[in-house]
Design a protein around this motif. Structure first.
Motif, PDB file in Angstrom:
ATOM      1  N   PRO A   1      -9.556 -62.965   0.861  1.00  0.00           N
ATOM      2  CA  PRO A   1     -10.917 -62.587   0.473  1.00  0.00           C
ATOM      3  C   PRO A   1     -11.911 -62.780   1.605  1.00  0.00           C
ATOM      4  N   TYR A   2     -11.544 -63.583   2.591  1.00  0.00           N
ATOM      5  CA  TYR A   2     -12.471 -63.951   3.658  1.00  0.00           C
ATOM      6  C   TYR A   2     -12.451 -62.973   4.828  1.00  0.00           C
ATOM      7  N   LEU A   3     -11.544 -62.005   4.813  1.00  0.00           N
ATOM      8  CA  LEU A   3     -11.507 -61.050   5.923  1.00  0.00           C
ATOM      9  C   LEU A   3     -12.614 -60.016   5.760  1.00  0.00           C
ATOM     10  N   SER A   4     -12.976 -59.402   6.872  1.00  0.00           N
ATOM     11  CA  SER A   4     -13.917 -58.292   6.821  1.00  0.00           C
ATOM     12  C   SER A   4     -13.286 -57.120   7.569  1.00  0.00           C
TER      13      SER A   4
ATOM     14  N   ASN B   1     -14.411 -55.296   9.947  1.00  0.00           N
ATOM     15  CA  ASN B   1     -14.639 -55.189  11.393  1.00  0.00           C
ATOM     16  C   ASN B   1     -13.816 -56.177  12.223  1.00  0.00           C
ATOM     17  N   ARG B   2     -12.998 -57.001  11.569  1.00  0.00           N
ATOM     18  CA  ARG B   2     -12.196 -57.984  12.288  1.00  0.00           C
ATOM     19  C   ARG B   2     -11.135 -57.266  13.125  1.00  0.00           C
ATOM     20  N   GLU B   3     -11.033 -57.613  14.405  1.00  0.00           N
ATOM     21  CA  GLU B   3     -10.014 -56.980  15.245  1.00  0.00           C
ATOM     22  C   GLU B   3      -8.628 -57.385  14.761  1.00  0.00           C
TER      23      GLU B   3
ATOM     24  N   ALA C   1      -5.830 -57.557  16.177  1.00  0.00           N
ATOM     25  CA  ALA C   1      -5.032 -58.401  17.068  1.00  0.00           C
ATOM     26  C   ALA C   1      -5.358 -59.882  16.895  1.00  0.00           C
ATOM     27  N   SER C   2      -6.497 -60.196  16.277  1.00  0.00           N
ATOM     28  CA  SER C   2      -6.865 -61.600  16.132  1.00  0.00           C
ATOM     29  C   SER C   2      -6.321 -62.218  14.845  1.00  0.00           C
ATOM     30  N   LEU C   3      -5.594 -61.446  14.052  1.00  0.00           N
ATOM     31  CA  LEU C   3      -5.048 -61.991  12.808  1.00  0.00           C
ATOM     32  C   LEU C   3      -3.804 -62.823  13.099  1.00  0.00           C
TER      33      LEU C   3
ATOM     34  N   LEU D   1     -18.034 -72.200  16.022  1.00  0.00           N
ATOM     35  CA  LEU D   1     -17.284 -70.964  16.203  1.00  0.00           C
ATOM     36  C   LEU D   1     -16.845 -70.362  14.856  1.00  0.00           C
ATOM     37  N   HIS D   2     -16.756 -69.039  14.795  1.00  0.00           N
ATOM     38  CA  HIS D   2     -16.372 -68.315  13.578  1.00  0.00           C
ATOM     39  C   HIS D   2     -17.121 -68.855  12.371  1.00  0.00           C
ATOM     40  N   ASN D   3     -16.382 -69.411  11.397  1.00  0.00           N
ATOM     41  CA  ASN D   3     -17.056 -69.838  10.167  1.00  0.00           C
ATOM     42  C   ASN D   3     -17.442 -71.322  10.177  1.00  0.00           C
ATOM     43  N   LEU D   4     -17.201 -72.034  11.276  1.00  0.00           N
ATOM     44  CA  LEU D   4     -17.465 -73.477  11.276  1.00  0.00           C
ATOM     45  C   LEU D   4     -18.971 -73.744  11.175  1.00  0.00           C
TER      46      LEU D   4
ATOM     47  N   GLY E   1      -6.188 -77.252   4.455  1.00  0.00           N
ATOM     48  CA  GLY E   1      -7.261 -76.408   3.917  1.00  0.00           C
ATOM     49  C   GLY E   1      -6.686 -75.042   3.575  1.00  0.00           C
ATOM     50  N   VAL E   2      -7.330 -74.323   2.664  1.00  0.00           N
ATOM     51  CA  VAL E   2      -6.827 -73.009   2.279  1.00  0.00           C
ATOM     52  C   VAL E   2      -6.875 -72.072   3.480  1.00  0.00           C
ATOM     53  N   ALA E   3      -6.154 -70.971   3.398  1.00  0.00           N
ATOM     54  CA  ALA E   3      -6.152 -70.001   4.494  1.00  0.00           C
ATOM     55  C   ALA E   3      -7.569 -69.510   4.736  1.00  0.00           C
ATOM     56  N   GLY E   4      -7.959 -69.401   5.988  1.00  0.00           N
ATOM     57  CA  GLY E   4      -9.282 -68.912   6.325  1.00  0.00           C
ATOM     58  C   GLY E   4     -10.368 -69.967   6.267  1.00  0.00           C
ATOM     59  N   SER E   5     -10.000 -71.225   5.988  1.00  0.00           N
ATOM     60  CA  SER E   5     -11.026 -72.261   5.884  1.00  0.00           C
ATOM     61  C   SER E   5     -11.554 -72.666   7.259  1.00  0.00           C
ATOM     62  N   GLY E   6     -10.745 -72.466   8.307  1.00  0.00           N
ATOM     63  CA  GLY E   6     -11.220 -72.784   9.647  1.00  0.00           C
ATOM     64  C   GLY E   6     -10.360 -73.781  10.410  1.00  0.00           C
ATOM     65  N   LYS E   7      -9.144 -74.023   9.929  1.00  0.00           N
ATOM     66  CA  LYS E   7      -8.261 -75.002  10.576  1.00  0.00           C
ATOM     67  C   LYS E   7      -7.924 -74.605  12.009  1.00  0.00           C
ATOM     68  N   SER E   8      -7.447 -73.370  12.172  1.00  0.00           N
ATOM     69  CA  SER E   8      -7.057 -72.926  13.520  1.00  0.00           C
ATOM     70  C   SER E   8      -8.272 -72.864  14.422  1.00  0.00           C
ATOM     71  N   THR E   9      -9.381 -72.400  13.886  1.00  0.00           N
ATOM     72  CA  THR E   9     -10.589 -72.306  14.694  1.00  0.00           C
ATOM     73  C   THR E   9     -10.957 -73.695  15.209  1.00  0.00           C
ATOM     74  N   LEU E  10     -10.941 -74.681  14.316  1.00  0.00           N
ATOM     75  CA  LEU E  10     -11.322 -76.036  14.708  1.00  0.00           C
ATOM     76  C   LEU E  10     -10.324 -76.638  15.703  1.00  0.00           C
TER      77      LEU E  10
ATOM     78  N   GLY F   1     -12.193 -70.372   1.743  1.00  0.00           N
ATOM     79  CA  GLY F   1     -11.979 -69.619   2.970  1.00  0.00           C
ATOM     80  C   GLY F   1     -13.218 -68.883   3.451  1.00  0.00           C
ATOM     81  N   GLY F   2     -13.227 -68.477   4.711  1.00  0.00           N
ATOM     82  CA  GLY F   2     -14.296 -67.657   5.275  1.00  0.00           C
ATOM     83  C   GLY F   2     -15.648 -68.336   5.209  1.00  0.00           C
ATOM     84  N   ASN F   3     -16.699 -67.571   4.839  1.00  0.00           N
ATOM     85  CA  ASN F   3     -18.046 -68.134   4.749  1.00  0.00           C
ATOM     86  C   ASN F   3     -18.107 -69.314   3.806  1.00  0.00           C
TER      87      ASN F   3
HETATM   88  P1  ADP Z   1      -7.331 -71.055   8.949  1.00  0.00           P
HETATM   89  O1  ADP Z   1      -6.684 -71.498  10.220  1.00  0.00           O
HETATM   90  O2  ADP Z   1      -7.842 -72.215   8.128  1.00  0.00           O
HETATM   91  O3  ADP Z   1      -6.503 -70.118   8.143  1.00  0.00           O
HETATM   92  P2  ADP Z   1      -9.098 -69.577  10.685  1.00  0.00           P
HETATM   93  O4  ADP Z   1      -9.614 -70.619  11.610  1.00  0.00           O
HETATM   94  O5  ADP Z   1      -8.037 -68.666  11.160  1.00  0.00           O
HETATM   95  O6  ADP Z   1      -8.673 -70.271   9.319  1.00  0.00           O
HETATM   96  O7  ADP Z   1     -10.297 -68.683  10.176  1.00  0.00           O
HETATM   97  C1  ADP Z   1     -11.546 -69.219   9.785  1.00  0.00           C
HETATM   98  C2  ADP Z   1     -12.550 -68.091   9.653  1.00  0.00           C
HETATM   99  O8  ADP Z   1     -12.804 -67.550  10.940  1.00  0.00           O
HETATM  100  C3  ADP Z   1     -12.087 -66.920   8.792  1.00  0.00           C
HETATM  101  O9  ADP Z   1     -13.210 -66.404   8.124  1.00  0.00           O
HETATM  102  C4  ADP Z   1     -11.566 -65.926   9.782  1.00  0.00           C
HETATM  103  O10 ADP Z   1     -11.664 -64.614   9.287  1.00  0.00           O
HETATM  104  C5  ADP Z   1     -12.507 -66.167  10.965  1.00  0.00           C
HETATM  105  N1  ADP Z   1     -11.844 -65.883  12.241  1.00  0.00           N
HETATM  106  C6  ADP Z   1     -10.704 -66.439  12.714  1.00  0.00           C
HETATM  107  N2  ADP Z   1     -10.369 -65.917  13.904  1.00  0.00           N
HETATM  108  C7  ADP Z   1     -11.335 -65.010  14.209  1.00  0.00           C
HETATM  109  C8  ADP Z   1     -11.562 -64.129  15.306  1.00  0.00           C
HETATM  110  N3  ADP Z   1     -10.744 -64.104  16.352  1.00  0.00           N
HETATM  111  N4  ADP Z   1     -12.636 -63.333  15.252  1.00  0.00           N
HETATM  112  C9  ADP Z   1     -13.477 -63.376  14.210  1.00  0.00           C
HETATM  113  N5  ADP Z   1     -13.316 -64.182  13.153  1.00  0.00           N
HETATM  114  C10 ADP Z   1     -12.274 -64.992  13.139  1.00  0.00           C
END
Ligand code: ADP
Ligand code: ADP
Ligand code: ZN
Ligand code: ZN
Length: 750
Positions: free
Chosen positions: A322-325, A327-329, A331-333, A461-464, A481-490, A717-719
């Motif tokens: 639900p947290y994807l949009s 316009n997200r590239e 390749a970043s998934l 960064l991103h949703n943090l 944390g649930v998918a999209g919560s921001g674990k990888s970003t952090l 997740g997401g916002n």
């Molecule tokens: P998790 O690791 O918890 O699954 P992410 O850190 O991947 O979560 O994602 C957290 C939020 O940041 C999500 O809303 C995701 O869509 C967004 N996000 C992650 N990577 C990118 C990116 N490269 N560009 C834009 N948004 C991103």
């Protein structure tokens, strides 16, 4: 006659499989279980998928076949009743910057159509709304939404003058070519420090021209900025290896396009609105919000398109995206997100009678979201498809109509079918999987206490949400944390980047290496083996390398010979001279303790441990492989054939003897059986005991239970995520935390 409702396999010898015979029911969900390396993929991907694709390819003309991927015929006596197969795996989606979630999911195509029908003012056909079409794209960024910018400040020293080496690139150093050009132009004082330059002098230095009395004066220098951007942006940098080029690459930055502000489209297209929204604004919304906005559109002419869009979005939301949009590239998934997106795409199709093949669809999913995904698998089956799944997650295994358990162990010690039957029967079975299903992993009682922390401050960064969190040192921390919560970003994007000199990222991505690398070359003990062979036989060490003097002269060390045929596919055959072992006759004529180089490369880790026990330089690496649970691999197995989990473990083996490092692991349990999970936790524990720090991003509840410390990101997740919702021990989490993860952890301890 064979029954039509079963895929029939007889005498399967692919990879490690030991003459396997199987009947796999069609139009059912069949889950393949077993420890990592037992042979699940060898059955599902290398046999069923490969043979089905191969047979499909044969129905095409030679011309088309030449353009399709090649599938080798699996080593099987008989395989019958296959249907067309679709592989839904975790390979990443298209790497190009023009590919977004919207374009690959076809959602954007539908949205374009909608705008061309009911948008106001009316602009043009659907192609006008495409950022890949000259009619629609922003001309400044060519539809990329970003522009590349050069920041040369890193190459300049403010404290220095020309004569003191103010420009830090060799060609600009005192006495060198460009230095002379600039200094001899007479435009600069060679002893003036850069920090003392006037605005005009700076402009001249950077851009080689400045305004004088309203009239543009072009001097005899090009300007450093122009010079470097010409070098960098207009030349293919990928082929150049020199250090100046590398320096320059660190100076390019991508920034948002100043004209379209990342929206990729031109102003005319952006002015076309529906309910006040431009098409780009809809692409910025998270799917949940987008669905709400679409529901508000009442124009009858758009009704069908909107219904289709809402149905697709609902599937995306239900599968945990639900947290994807849009316009997200793409390749970043992550791999798991990519797989779920592919799954949704097939859900929309009306095909029946297909075989869908999934590789661990639970990857990257929080326990909360797994059941939504399993519902989609069930509906694929209910449409009359066969669904084959390789999986370790209990919740996924539990929806199987039939479970096939492969084992008992990995590699040579696996490759047999141990069990086939219902989930309920599996729970009662005495196989490793059956036992693991019944076992309760206890919460860690005696956690280690952190002595020090590394702070992450105000991460945005991103949703943090501007969060600060302390990452403990010298213990095992699990980030949940649930998918999209921001674990990888952090952890990956902020923490690992901040402390990049100390952090080692150990993920499952392919080891960057050639197709010729093996465990022996990757861990670096192959050189030692060659030396041992050489000194034993008074020969040159390079004779024992198939990349060098030791190569079989017929196949050049490839082990295979490719014969090009004029009207048909090229034929690849095993080299008759070396029988595929890649070595020349001379190389294989030498022995050490009665084994030649080919025998040695064919040894498993277990065998090699005994053989090289007295040579510490070799045995320490082999011991490390054994310790990370790869005792069944052979020293010469190409790394390209390893699974993600095996790759991750061989990377760990490389670091096993070091201390004082910080290891970051992203979902290390992917591809791992519950019993493998126990082993990897023991391994990570030994890293901590040796004085290292381990930070693990995980959804696996058994991993959380074994943590010293948990950092939970959420609430959703997401916002709706991006905050730290809990920190503490697993026990504290169960006792007091009110988060989604805590709820599932509590449940799993009941
Ligand atoms: P998790 O690791 O918890 O699954 P992410 O850190 O991947 O979560 O994602 C957290 C939020 O940041 C999500 O809303 C995701 O869509 C967004 N996000 C992650 N990577 C990118 C990116 N490269 N560009 C834009 N948004 C991103
Ligand atoms: P699983 O899917 O159960 O994890 P695989 O079917 O991928 O296991 O692998 C079974 C065994 O076969 C492993 O020991 C693996 O290393 C080995 N293997 C897989 N592919 C190849 C290959 N192309 N060549 C040689 N060995 C392989
Ligand atoms: Zn632009
Ligand atoms: Zn050969």
């Amino acid at each position: 006659m064979l029954e039509r409702d079963k895929i029939v396999i007889r005498g399967l010898h692919q990879n490690n499989l030991k003459n396997v015979s199987l009947d796999i029911p069609k139009e059912k969900i069949v889950v393949f279980t077993g420890v990592s390396g037992s042979g699940k993929s060898s059955i599902v991907f290398d046999t069923i998928a490969a043979e089905s694709q191969r047979q499909m390819n044969e129905t095409y003309s030679a011309f088309i076949r030449g353009r399709l991927p090649k599938y080798e015929k699996p080593k099987v006596e008989l395989i019958e009743n296959l249907s067309a197969s679709v592989i839904v795996d975790q390979s990443r989606l298209g790497g190009n910057a023009r590919s977004t979630v919207g374009t690959i999911s076809d959602l954007y195509a539908a949205l374009r159509l909608l705008y061309s029908r009911i948008g106001t003012p009316y602009v043009g056909t659907a192609s006008y709304f495409s950022f890949n079409d000259p009619n629609g794209m922003c001309m400044t960024c060519s539809g990329l939404g970003k522009v590349t910018e050069l920041d040369i400040s890193g190459a300049l020293k403010e404290e220095l003058s020309w004569n003191e080496g103010m420009v830090e690139l060799p060609a600009f150093h005192p006495g060198n070519w460009y230095f002379k050009q600039y200094v001899e132009s007479g435009l600069f004082d060679p002893d003036k420090k850069l920090k003392d330059y006037t605005e005009k002098e700076r402009n001249l230095l950077f851009y080689g021209a400045y305004e004088k009395d309203g009239e543009r004066v072009n001097k005899r220098v090009e300007g450093i900025h122009n010079h470097l951007s010409r070098l960098l942006l207009k030349r293919d940098t990928s082929t150049s290896g020199d250090t100046t080029q590398k320096r320059l690459e660190t100076m390019i930055h991508q920034k948002e396009c100043p004209v379209c502000h990342g929206r990729r489209l031109n102003q005319e297209v952006l002015s076309c609105k529906i309910n006040g929204y431009s098409i780009a604004e809809l692409c910025e919304l998270e799917f949940v919000q987008l669905r709400e906005v679409l529901k508000e559109i009442k124009d009858e002419r758009g009704k069908t398109i909107i219904q289709t869009l809402i149905a697709s979005l609902t599937r995306m939301i239900e599968i945990g995206l639900p947290y994807l949009s849009m316009n997200r590239e793409s390749a970043s998934l992550s791999g798991g997100e990519a797989q779920r997106l592919k799954l949704v795409r097939y859900m929309g199709s009306a095909l029946t009678g297909m075989t869908y093949i999934f590789d661990e669809p639970s990857t990257g999913m929080h326990p909360r979201d797994v059941h939504r995904m399993t519902r989609l698998l069930q509906s694929l089956r209910d449409k009359g498809n066969t669904v084959l799944v390789v999986e370790h997650d209990k919740d996924v295994i539990s929806i199987a109509d039939e479970v096939i358990d492969v084992g008992p162990l990995a590699g040579r010690n696996g490759g047999q079918i141990l069990f086939q039957g219902s989930y309920e029967a599996l729970l009662l079975s005495e196989t490793r999987t059956g036992k693991a299903m019944r076992e309760q992993i206890p919460l860690k009682e005696k956690v280690r206490l952190p002595k020090a922390f590394l702070p992450v401050q105000k991460a945005k960064l991103h949703n943090l949400k501007n969060i600060s969190v302390d990452i403990p040192l010298n213990i095992l921390t699990v980030v949940t944390g649930v998918a999209g919560s921001g674990k990888s970003t952090l952890i990956r994007d902020v923490f690992a980047e901040t402390y990049s000199d100390r952090v080692i990222l150990v993920d499952q991505s392919p080891v960057t290496a050639t197709s010729r690398s093996t465990p022996a070359t990757f861990l670096g003990f192959f050189d030692e083996i060659r030396k041992v062979m050489a000194s034993e036989n008074q020969a040159e060490a390079s004779l024992f390398s198939f990349n060098s003097k030791g190569a079989c002269p017929i196949c050049g060390g490839k082990g295979v010979v490719v014969t090009e045929l004029v009207f048909m596919d090229p034929v690849t055959t095993v080299c008759e001279s070396c029988e595929g072992n890649r070595y020349s006759e001379e190389a294989t004529s030498y022995q050490y303790k009665g084994k030649n180089i080919v025998d040695i490369l064919n040894m498993t880790v277990e065998e090699a441990l005994e053989f090289f026990g007295d040579n510490r330089k070799i045995s320490k690496h082999i011991k490390a492989m054994n310790e990370v649970g790869l005792s069944y691999l052979s020293l010469g197995q190409p790394l390209s054939t390893l699974s993600g989990g095996e790759r991750q473990r061989i990377k760990l083996a490389k670091y096993l003897n070091q201390k004082g490092n910080i290891y970051v692991l992203d979902e290390p349990t992917t591809g791992l059986h519950a019993s493998d999970v126990k082993n990897i936790m023991k391994l990570l524990d030994s890293f901590v005991k040796r004085g290292n720090t381990v930070v693990v991003i995980e959804h696996n509840l058994d991993v959380m239970k074994q943590a010293d410390y948990i950092i939970d990101i959420g609430p959703d997740g997401g916002n709706a995520g991006g905050e730290v919702v809990f920190t503490g021990t697993p026990k504290e989490m169960i006792a007091s935390a009110n988060t989604i993860t805590a709820k599932y952890l509590r449940k799993s301890c009941e």
